[in-house]
Enzyme design. Sequence first.
Site, short mmCIF file in Angstrom:
data_model
loop_
_atom_site.label_atom_id
_atom_site.label_comp_id
_atom_site.label_asym_id
_atom_site.label_seq_id
_atom_site.Cartn_x
_atom_site.Cartn_y
_atom_site.Cartn_z
N GLU A 76 -29.02 -19.76 12.21
CA GLU A 76 -29.05 -18.48 11.53
C GLU A 76 -30.25 -18.41 10.56
O GLU A 76 -30.25 -17.64 9.61
CB GLU A 76 -27.71 -18.23 10.83
N HIS A 95 -24.83 -17.78 3.01
CA HIS A 95 -24.08 -17.05 4.04
C HIS A 95 -22.76 -17.77 4.27
O HIS A 95 -22.75 -18.98 4.50
CB HIS A 95 -24.89 -17.01 5.34
N TYR A 122 -17.98 -8.03 -13.21
CA TYR A 122 -18.76 -9.16 -12.70
C TYR A 122 -19.19 -8.95 -11.25
O TYR A 122 -20.26 -9.43 -10.84
CB TYR A 122 -18.02 -10.49 -12.91
ZN LIG Z 1 -22.38 -16.97 10.31
#
Ligand SMILES: [Zn+2]
Length: 221
Positions: A76, A95, A122
């Site tokens: 990724e 991620h 927050y």
């Molecule tokens: Zn992923």
Amino acid sequence: MGDDGEAALRQALCAHGRSLFARGLSVGTAGNISVRLPDGVLMTPTNSCLGRLDPARISKLDRGYNHLSGDRPSKEVSMHRAFLEARPEAGAVVHLHSTHATAIACLAAPGETAPIPPLTPYFVMRVGRSLPVVPYFRPGDPAMEPAIAEATARGARAVLLANHGPVVCGRTLDDAVYAAEELEEAAKLALLLRGGPREAHPAARTLTPAQVEDLLTTFGG
Ligand SMILES: [Zn+2]
């Protein structure tokens, strides 16, 4: 940054990975983290478990995102590149497939920009005003990169990948991890406050637009 700085970042990356895994924010080999260096990028290796990262085997890429050393990087990588290139101030990208944020990513429509309401300060301070929902792409599909770049070009610090999970950037590794954690908590709250008979569960009160504006003005948006 000298070698000491990079060594400290490798240790910090592994410590955050262990902590995220221990709390169930990442399971199996899900999730990946990148950290910008002066001479490239550190990235979690492909098929690695965030709970058992080895500082010496973290992937190192050059500024062109070519693999230099360590294990092969996550497949990724282009998702991280999209953020790091679109947001020059971002020092790290996280991620996750964390459960509640991913549930929202399965409910929200691609193109939506605020799938989680501004329930707490927050969340607004860490994630900001918008959380675009990027259409679904198969993991590793190169078409994901321009879609993320387009969403982040409009100022988003985080996106939800439809039916996949959140991607979050921060100025530092700590900032990016904390923002990913805050996003997961906000998603959990949003789901807890959903549904039920209206009389028993009136719609949750969100922060007002003026309160959101005040937070972003005071703490930076
Ligand atoms: Zn992923």
